[in-house]
Design a protein around this motif. Structure first.
Motif, PDB file in Angstrom:
ATOM      1  N   HIS A 425       9.330   0.389  -2.678  1.00 21.07           N
ATOM      2  CA  HIS A 425      10.254   1.116  -1.788  1.00 21.07           C
ATOM      3  C   HIS A 425      10.551   0.321  -0.515  1.00 21.07           C
ATOM      4  O   HIS A 425      11.581   0.554   0.139  1.00 21.07           O
ATOM      5  N   LYS A 426       9.634  -0.582  -0.141  1.00 20.82           N
ATOM      6  CA  LYS A 426       9.840  -1.479   1.001  1.00 20.82           C
ATOM      7  C   LYS A 426      10.238  -0.746   2.268  1.00 20.82           C
ATOM      8  O   LYS A 426      11.160  -1.138   2.984  1.00 20.82           O
ATOM      9  N   THR A 427       9.533   0.343   2.556  1.00 22.68           N
ATOM     10  CA  THR A 427       9.766   1.085   3.793  1.00 22.68           C
ATOM     11  C   THR A 427       8.759   0.640   4.850  1.00 22.68           C
ATOM     12  O   THR A 427       7.782  -0.061   4.561  1.00 22.68           O
ATOM     13  N   ALA A 428       8.998   1.079   6.081  1.00 25.38           N
ATOM     14  CA  ALA A 428       8.039   0.775   7.157  1.00 25.38           C
ATOM     15  C   ALA A 428       6.682   1.387   6.831  1.00 25.38           C
ATOM     16  O   ALA A 428       5.635   0.796   7.143  1.00 25.38           O
ATOM     17  N   GLY A 429       6.692   2.557   6.204  1.00 28.19           N
ATOM     18  CA  GLY A 429       5.438   3.233   5.857  1.00 28.19           C
ATOM     19  C   GLY A 429       4.627   2.461   4.830  1.00 28.19           C
ATOM     20  O   GLY A 429       3.404   2.346   4.948  1.00 28.19           O
ATOM     21  N   THR A 430       5.305   1.932   3.803  1.00 28.40           N
ATOM     22  CA  THR A 430       4.564   1.187   2.774  1.00 28.40           C
ATOM     23  C   THR A 430       4.036  -0.132   3.327  1.00 28.40           C
ATOM     24  O   THR A 430       2.939  -0.565   2.970  1.00 28.40           O
ATOM     25  N   ARG A 431       4.821  -0.781   4.221  1.00 35.33           N
ATOM     26  CA  ARG A 431       4.330  -2.024   4.834  1.00 35.33           C
ATOM     27  C   ARG A 431       3.113  -1.742   5.716  1.00 35.33           C
ATOM     28  O   ARG A 431       2.134  -2.504   5.705  1.00 35.33           O
ATOM     29  N   SER A 432       3.174  -0.666   6.457  1.00 33.08           N
ATOM     30  CA  SER A 432       2.050  -0.300   7.327  1.00 33.08           C
ATOM     31  C   SER A 432       0.801   0.009   6.511  1.00 33.08           C
ATOM     32  O   SER A 432      -0.311  -0.385   6.880  1.00 33.08           O
ATOM     33  N   LEU A 433       0.992   0.693   5.388  1.00 38.30           N
ATOM     34  CA  LEU A 433      -0.155   1.016   4.534  1.00 38.30           C
ATOM     35  C   LEU A 433      -0.770  -0.263   3.968  1.00 38.30           C
ATOM     36  O   LEU A 433      -2.000  -0.391   3.895  1.00 38.30           O
ATOM     37  N   GLY A 434       0.059  -1.223   3.590  1.00 42.71           N
ATOM     38  CA  GLY A 434      -0.455  -2.490   3.086  1.00 42.71           C
ATOM     39  C   GLY A 434      -1.269  -3.230   4.133  1.00 42.71           C
ATOM     40  O   GLY A 434      -2.326  -3.800   3.828  1.00 42.71           O
ATOM     41  N   GLU A 435      -0.794  -3.219   5.374  1.00 40.78           N
ATOM     42  CA  GLU A 435      -1.541  -3.867   6.457  1.00 40.78           C
ATOM     43  C   GLU A 435      -2.872  -3.158   6.705  1.00 40.78           C
ATOM     44  O   GLU A 435      -3.900  -3.808   6.937  1.00 40.78           O
ATOM     45  N   HIS A 436      -2.848  -1.836   6.631  1.00 35.06           N
ATOM     46  CA  HIS A 436      -4.076  -1.053   6.831  1.00 35.06           C
ATOM     47  C   HIS A 436      -5.089  -1.352   5.722  1.00 35.06           C
ATOM     48  O   HIS A 436      -6.296  -1.440   5.966  1.00 35.06           O
ATOM     49  N   LEU A 437      -4.602  -1.529   4.517  1.00 36.42           N
ATOM     50  CA  LEU A 437      -5.478  -1.882   3.390  1.00 36.42           C
ATOM     51  C   LEU A 437      -6.193  -3.211   3.648  1.00 36.42           C
ATOM     52  O   LEU A 437      -7.404  -3.336   3.438  1.00 36.42           O
ATOM     53  N   ILE A 438      -5.434  -4.203   4.103  1.00 43.75           N
ATOM     54  CA  ILE A 438      -6.024  -5.515   4.372  1.00 43.75           C
ATOM     55  C   ILE A 438      -7.086  -5.401   5.465  1.00 43.75           C
ATOM     56  O   ILE A 438      -8.187  -5.964   5.364  1.00 43.75           O
ATOM     57  N   ASP A 439      -6.765  -4.657   6.527  1.00 45.66           N
ATOM     58  CA  ASP A 439      -7.721  -4.477   7.620  1.00 45.66           C
ATOM     59  C   ASP A 439      -8.989  -3.793   7.139  1.00 45.66           C
ATOM     60  O   ASP A 439     -10.102  -4.166   7.544  1.00 45.66           O
TER      61      ASP A 439
END
Length: 451
Positions: A425-439
Motif C-alpha cells: 500500500h506504500k502509505t505513511a503508516g506502513t512505512r512507519s510500521l516497517g521502521e518500528h519493526l526494525i527498531d
C-alpha cells in the motif's frame, strides 16, 4: 557480603530518594524498621523473600525484577544443556514421552540426565529469595527432611513467577525458572516424605512448563522448549497430576501449531482437554478448551471452535477452585474474548472478529502485557483483512511496544507477517510500521532475545 545484595541495596536507596522517602518512612510502608532498611540499602542484610521484594517494588514504583537485580544476576545463559542421548522428543515424534525408558525412570534421573545443574550462582540466587527460616532449611546437612513451611514457601514463590509471565521480560524469567528447577533437584525429592516429595516435584514441573513457554513463544528456542516439556510431562505423570499434564499437553499443541502442523496441534489440544477433565482445576479445564478452540480454528472447523469456546465460558461462570490452578499467568473471560477474536481471524471472519477483540482489549488487565500484545496483533490482522490499512498499522505499533517490554517473539513474527501484507500500500503508516519493526528487532538483539 554478597555483591548482589549491594546492588539491590543501591537500587532501593536510589528508588527511595527518588520517591522523597526517609528510611523510616519506607520501613513503615513495607512493615520493617528504619534500621532494617538501612542495612538492606548498605547490602549488609538481604531481602527476606520474594514477597518482601514485591512490597518494596510497589512502595518505590519499580519493577520487582529491577529490585531483585535479575539483569545483574543472569548476565550469561543458565538454560539447561541437553545431552546427546537420550534426547528430547523431536518435532517428528508423536506423544510426550521422553523415550523408551520414560515410564520406568524417576523424574530425578531424567532431570539429572537431561540438564546440567549449572553454576553455584544459580542455586545461590534461588536460595536468596527465601526467608531466613527457609534458607536455613535448604542449607541443611545432606539427607535432612524439609518442613512443610519451606515447601509451601517454594510453591508460593513459584506461583509468583508464573503470574509474572503476564509482564516480565522473557530473558529475566527463563533463568529464574531454571534456577528453581535446579534448587528442587538439589533438595533430593526422593529422600523426602511422599507428601513433601510430590509438592516439590509439582513445583519443579510448573517451573519447567514456564521455562518451556518462554523458550518457545518468546525466545524462539524449540529445542530447549521441548526439553523442558519432556521434563515437566514426565514429572506430571510420576505424581499423577492431571493439572500439570494438561498444561504441558496444551503447550505441545501450541508448539505443533507454530510449526505448521494444525492436525497434530488439535490432537494435543484434545488430549489436554481429556486430561484436564480427569481432575484438573476448573480454570485449567476452561483454558484447555480455549486452546482446543484455537486449534479447531486452525483447521477451519467453525463448529469445533464454537463448541470448545462455549464450554470454556461455561466453566468460567461456575464456582472456581483457584488454589489448584497450576497454569501460567491467568485465564478469565477477557482472555476467552481474545481467543474468540483471534480464532475468528484464523477463520477469515474479520468483521466478526473486531468486536470480540475490542471487548478483550477493553477488559484485559493493564498488567497482562503479553496477552494484550497478542490481542493487538490479532486486531491488526482483523483490520488488515477488512481493508482498514491505517487501523491495522496502528494496532501493529501497539503490539510492537508491548513486544519490546516482554520480548514475545511470536507476536513479533506476526507483526512482521502483517507488515509484509501491507507494505504494497506504500502509505505513511506502513512505512512507519516497517521502521518500528526494525527498531524493535534491534532492541531485542541488544537485550539478548532471539529474533
Amino acid at each position: 557480603m554478597a555483591e548482589i545484595d549491594k546492588i539491590i541495596g543501591r537500587r532501593i536507596e536510589k528508588g527511595r530518594r527518588r520517591k522523597g522517602l526517609l528510611q523510616h518512612e519506607l520501613g513503615a510502608v513495607v512493615g520493617r524498621s528504619e534500621s532494617w532498611v538501612s542495612q538492606v540499602e548498605r547490602g549488609v542484610t538481604a531481602l527476606d523473600s520474594v514477597s518482601m521484594a514485591e512490597r518494596m517494588a510497589r512502595a518505590l514504583g519499580l519493577p520487582v525484577g529491577h529490585v531483585l537485580a535479575f539483569d545483574m544476576r543472569y548476565t550469561t545463559s543458565s538454560a539447561p544443556q541437553q545431552t546427546r542421548s537420550p534426547g528430547p522428543v523431536t518435532e517428528g515424534q508423536h506423544g510426550p514421552s521422553s523415550g523408551p525408558s520414560a515410564d520406568t525412570e524417576s523424574s530425578e534421573t531424567v532431570l539429572r540426565r537431561s540438564f546440567t545443574l549449572g553454576s553455584l550462582a544459580g542455586l545461590t540466587a534461588a536460595i536468596a529469595g527465601l526467608s531466613p527460616d527457609a534458607r536455613s532449611q535448604i542449607r541443611r546437612p545432606s539427607g535432612g527432611i524439609l518442613d512443610q513451611a519451606t515447601v509451601n514457601e517454594l510453591r508460593s514463590i513459584g506461583a509468583s513467577y508464573r503470574r509474572s509471565y503476564k509482564s516480565f521480560p522473557a530473558s529475566s524469567l527463563v533463568p529464574v525458572a531454571h534456577d528453581q528447577v535446579q534448587l528442587v533437584v538439589s533438595l533430593r525429592p526422593k529422600d523426602q516424605p511422599a507428601y513433601l516429595r510430590n509438592s516439590l516435584l509439582a513445583h519443579l514441573a510448573e517451573m519447567a512448563a514456564l521455562a518451556s513457554a518462554l523458550q518457545s513463544l518468546d525466545l524462539g528456542d524449540p529445542g530447549q522448549a521441548d526439553a523442558y516439556m519432556d521434563l515437566g510431562y514426565q514429572v506430571a505423570k510420576e505424581i499423577e497430576s492431571s493439572e500439570l499434564a494438561a498444561l504441558i499437553l496444551a503447550g505441545r499443541a501450541f508448539r505443533a501449531s507454530f510449526r505448521g502442523d494444525s492436525v497434530d496441534g488439535l490432537d494435543y489440544a484434545l488430549a489436554a482437554v481429556d486430561t484436564a477433565g480427569r481432575g484438573a482445576s476448573r480454570r485449567m479445564r476452561a483454558w484447555t478448551n480455549a486452546v482446543a478452540s484455537e486449534m479447531y480454528s486452525g483447521t477451519g472447523d467453525m463448529h469445533g471452535f464454537r463448541t470448545c469456546l462455549e464450554q470454556a465460558r461455561i466453566l468460567l461462570s461456575g464456582p472456581m477452585d483457584d488454589e489448584r490452578w497450576g497454569g501460567i499467568a491467568w485465564f478469565d473471560l477477557s482472555k476467552a474474548d481474545a481467543y474468540e477474536g483471534s480464532d475468528l481471524v484464523r477463520l477469515g471472519c474479520y468483521a466478526e472478529a473486531l468486536p470480540a477483540l475490542d471487548k478483550a482489549l477493553e477488559l484485559l488487565s493493564p498488567e497482562m502485557l503479553r496477552h494484550r500484545g497478542t490481542a493487538c496483533i490479532s486486531r491488526a490482522e482483523a483490520h488488515a483483512g477488512a481493508g482498514n490499512v491505517e487501523a491495522a498499522c496502528e494496532d501493529g505499533h501497539a503490539a510492537l511496544l508491548l513486544v519490546a517490554q516482554v520480548q514475545h517473539r511470536e507476536t513479533l513474527r506476526r507483526v512482521t507477517a502483517l507488515h509484509r501484507t501491507l507494505r504494497a500500500h506504500k502509505t505513511a503508516g506502513t512505512r512507519s510500521l516497517g521502521e518500528h519493526l526494525i527498531d524493535t528487532r534491534t532492541l531485542l538483539k541488544t537485550s539478548g532475545s532471539a529474533v
